[in-house]
Motif scaffolding. Structure first.
Motif, mmCIF file in Angstrom:
data_model
loop_
_atom_site.group_PDB
_atom_site.id
_atom_site.type_symbol
_atom_site.label_atom_id
_atom_site.label_comp_id
_atom_site.label_asym_id
_atom_site.label_seq_id
_atom_site.Cartn_x
_atom_site.Cartn_y
_atom_site.Cartn_z
ATOM 1 N N THR A 186 14.965 30.713 -24.053
ATOM 2 C CA THR A 186 15.533 31.034 -25.374
ATOM 3 C C THR A 186 15.211 32.472 -25.769
ATOM 4 O OG1 THR A 186 15.326 28.724 -26.090
ATOM 5 C CG2 THR A 186 15.530 30.397 -27.820
ATOM 6 N N LEU A 187 13.974 32.886 -25.527
ATOM 7 C CA LEU A 187 13.573 34.250 -25.858
ATOM 8 C C LEU A 187 14.387 35.266 -25.069
ATOM 9 C CD1 LEU A 187 11.686 36.353 -27.166
ATOM 10 C CD2 LEU A 187 10.059 35.931 -25.300
ATOM 11 N N ILE A 188 14.570 35.014 -23.769
ATOM 12 C CA ILE A 188 15.342 35.935 -22.937
ATOM 13 C C ILE A 188 16.783 36.031 -23.438
ATOM 14 C CG2 ILE A 188 16.189 36.418 -20.617
ATOM 15 C CD1 ILE A 188 13.214 36.764 -20.822
ATOM 16 N N LYS A 189 17.369 34.887 -23.800
ATOM 17 C CA LYS A 189 18.734 34.886 -24.331
ATOM 18 C C LYS A 189 18.833 35.730 -25.586
ATOM 19 C CE LYS A 189 20.312 30.329 -22.689
ATOM 20 N NZ LYS A 189 20.694 28.957 -23.118
ATOM 21 N N GLN A 190 17.851 35.573 -26.478
ATOM 22 C CA GLN A 190 17.854 36.327 -27.730
ATOM 23 C C GLN A 190 17.693 37.828 -27.471
ATOM 24 O OE1 GLN A 190 14.650 34.406 -29.825
ATOM 25 N NE2 GLN A 190 15.949 32.775 -30.636
ATOM 26 N N LEU A 191 16.833 38.154 -26.520
ATOM 27 C CA LEU A 191 16.638 39.565 -26.182
ATOM 28 C C LEU A 191 17.913 40.171 -25.608
ATOM 29 C CD1 LEU A 191 13.074 39.426 -24.553
ATOM 30 C CD2 LEU A 191 13.672 40.462 -26.746
ATOM 31 N N ARG A 192 18.594 39.423 -24.744
ATOM 32 C CA ARG A 192 19.821 39.918 -24.132
ATOM 33 C C ARG A 192 20.976 39.996 -25.131
ATOM 34 N NH1 ARG A 192 18.142 42.976 -20.520
ATOM 35 N NH2 ARG A 192 17.717 42.169 -18.407
ATOM 36 N N SER A 193 20.892 39.238 -26.210
ATOM 37 C CA SER A 193 21.966 39.257 -27.208
ATOM 38 C C SER A 193 21.950 40.540 -28.030
ATOM 39 C CB SER A 193 21.850 38.053 -28.146
ATOM 40 O OG SER A 193 20.690 38.146 -28.962
ATOM 41 N N HIS A 194 20.810 41.233 -28.014
ATOM 42 C CA HIS A 194 20.708 42.508 -28.725
ATOM 43 C C HIS A 194 21.052 43.634 -27.757
ATOM 44 C CE1 HIS A 194 18.849 41.381 -32.635
ATOM 45 N NE2 HIS A 194 18.504 40.314 -31.955
ATOM 46 N N LYS A 195 22.138 44.305 -28.001
ATOM 47 C CA LYS A 195 22.611 45.364 -27.112
ATOM 48 C C LYS A 195 21.876 46.674 -27.400
ATOM 49 C CE LYS A 195 25.547 42.473 -25.376
ATOM 50 N NZ LYS A 195 25.328 41.923 -24.023
ATOM 51 N N ASN A 196 20.605 46.643 -27.106
ATOM 52 C CA ASN A 196 19.788 47.831 -27.316
ATOM 53 C C ASN A 196 19.493 48.449 -25.957
ATOM 54 O OD1 ASN A 196 17.631 49.677 -27.805
ATOM 55 N ND2 ASN A 196 17.171 48.605 -29.718
ATOM 56 N N GLU A 197 20.095 49.583 -25.677
ATOM 57 C CA GLU A 197 19.958 50.203 -24.362
ATOM 58 C C GLU A 197 18.525 50.593 -24.041
ATOM 59 O OE1 GLU A 197 22.608 53.451 -23.918
ATOM 60 O OE2 GLU A 197 24.429 52.240 -24.112
ATOM 61 N N ALA A 198 17.750 50.880 -25.058
ATOM 62 C CA ALA A 198 16.367 51.307 -24.827
ATOM 63 C C ALA A 198 15.527 50.176 -24.244
ATOM 64 C CB ALA A 198 15.742 51.799 -26.130
ATOM 65 N N MET A 199 15.948 48.915 -24.495
ATOM 66 C CA MET A 199 15.141 47.770 -24.085
ATOM 67 C C MET A 199 15.897 46.855 -23.129
ATOM 68 S SD MET A 199 13.329 46.996 -27.764
ATOM 69 C CE MET A 199 14.910 47.000 -28.617
ATOM 70 N N GLN A 200 16.685 47.421 -22.253
ATOM 71 C CA GLN A 200 17.465 46.620 -21.312
ATOM 72 C C GLN A 200 16.610 46.074 -20.177
ATOM 73 O OE1 GLN A 200 20.871 45.521 -21.339
ATOM 74 N NE2 GLN A 200 20.277 46.004 -23.434
ATOM 75 N N GLN A 201 15.508 46.733 -19.875
ATOM 76 C CA GLN A 201 14.656 46.270 -18.779
ATOM 77 C C GLN A 201 13.658 45.240 -19.298
ATOM 78 O OE1 GLN A 201 14.107 48.591 -15.644
ATOM 79 N NE2 GLN A 201 12.838 47.094 -14.618
ATOM 80 N N ILE A 202 13.752 44.018 -18.774
ATOM 81 C CA ILE A 202 12.834 42.948 -19.143
ATOM 82 C C ILE A 202 12.039 42.560 -17.904
ATOM 83 C CG2 ILE A 202 12.604 40.596 -20.021
ATOM 84 C CD1 ILE A 202 15.268 40.965 -21.469
#
Length: 351
Positions: free
Chosen positions: A19-35
């Motif tokens: 769920t956390l990964i999905k939420q992170l990916r839903s935010h199109k923030n280029e600065a934080m694309q690497q998880i």
């Protein structure tokens, strides 16, 4: 382009990690694309979860063969970022158990971008809704830290942090592989010229915080280890100091200024050898040869202060036992001595 990788240490995760990964990916923030998720020795039955997030959400999964602890997982991720993401401005750490929201993570990130040299802590408020073991542990640790080090942080164990790149190498060299690493990160910040900024976040505990891998007794002792070791060293040398002082006062058989002076000097020099060895080898683990000179400069100053105060107190309150006056005086100098040793004498290597 600004790059701030997101680091998620994980042990035996459940659906909340997905769920956390999905939420992170839903935010199109280029600065934080690497998880980057660190599988810290989870059992094989959790491999499907790690494979799913890796393939579905393009997450980098780093794996430990066995459970080394949260601190080691963070170090593994930091090392990976240094090696493979050299353009990173810093990194974000967030827990995998749903205790942090993406919104709060973005608040911390925005605070970091205002000054990318600062260490940002997402700090929680421990009110009556927080599980007792979590509230007690966090509040006690925060108060204990403030009393012993002077560092005032309201949430010392928060997993939501934004760490500046300037702090990476120091963290890799730092002691601690489990939960104590997060405490050490705070303790050593000032020594590495890192400013700590607190950002208020929501306090979320799911299922009474049953998913936490924090072992109350073992991990608490690890967190307090540096203080316990210092107190042990101080008590040991303090006992030597007082015993020798009492013996010499008894042998000199009179309470003159000269007797107090001689007893104070001999007892302090004897006990200081014990204290120096324990602090150098056990507490601060510093091999700097100059620490000997610096330490005995402190001993000389502390000895003069202790002797002078005891003499003044004895002249003012002569009915009070001389040893009692010395105990009270030296107890007052205890905290000052700790700060001087930590920040100046044994600063070469971090706690």
């Amino acid at each position: 382009m600004t790059c701030i990788p997101i680091i998620i240490p994980s042990l035996d995760p459940d659906g909340r990690l997905i769920t956390l990964i999905k939420q992170l990916r839903s935010h199109k923030n280029e600065a934080m694309q690497q998880i980057i998720v660190v599988n810290d020795g989870s059992s094989e039955k959790y491999d499907t979860i790690f494979s799913y997030i890796e393939n579905t959400f393009k997450v980098t999964v780093l794996k430990h063969a066995t459970n080394f602890g949260k601190g080691r997982a963070l170090k593994t991720a930091i090392n990976y970022v240094l090696q493979h993401v050299p353009e990173a401005l810093g990194l974000i750490t967030i827990d995998s158990d749903g205790q942090h929201t993406v919104t709060d993570m973005l608040k911390c990130t925005n605070a970091f971008l205002e000054n990318p040299k600062n260490l940002i802590l997402g700090t929680r408020v421990f009110n009556h809704d927080v599980p007792l073991r979590s509230k007690f542990g966090n509040v006690l640790t925060a108060k204990f830290m403030q009393i012993t080090t002077g560092i005032k942080i309201s949430d010392t164990q928060t997993g939501l942090r934004v760490i500046p790149k300037a702090y990476f190498q120091a963290l890799l060299n730092m002691q601690g592989d489990r939960f104590e690493f997060e405490m050490t990160m705070i303790l050593a910040a000032a020594d590495n010229h890192i400013v700590i900024v607190e950002v208020p976040i929501k306090t979320i505990y799911l299922d009474d915080n049953q998913s936490s891998h924090f072992r109350v007794i073992y991990d608490s002792l690890s967190i307090y280890a540096v203080f316990i070791k210092y107190i042990f060293g101080a008590i040991s040398s303090f006992a030597v100091d007082i015993i020798i002082f009492m013996i010499l006062i008894a042998l000199l058989n009179k309470l003159s200024v000269h007797a107090i002076l001689i007893a104070s000097i001999v007892s302090r020099l004897s006990s200081s050898l014990v204290n120096y060895y324990i602090n150098k080898k056990v507490v601060f683990q510093n091999n700097n040869r100059l620490s000997f000179v610096s330490y005995y400069t402190l001993v000389l100053i502390q000895m003069m202060l202790s002797t002078g105060i005891v003499i003044l107190l004895h002249q003012r309150w002569s009915p009070i036992n001389l040893t009692v006056l010395k105990v009270i005086t030296d107890a007052g100098l205890f905290v000052i001595s700790y700060h001087v040793q930590k920040h100046l004498i044994f600063k070469g290597r971090q706690l």
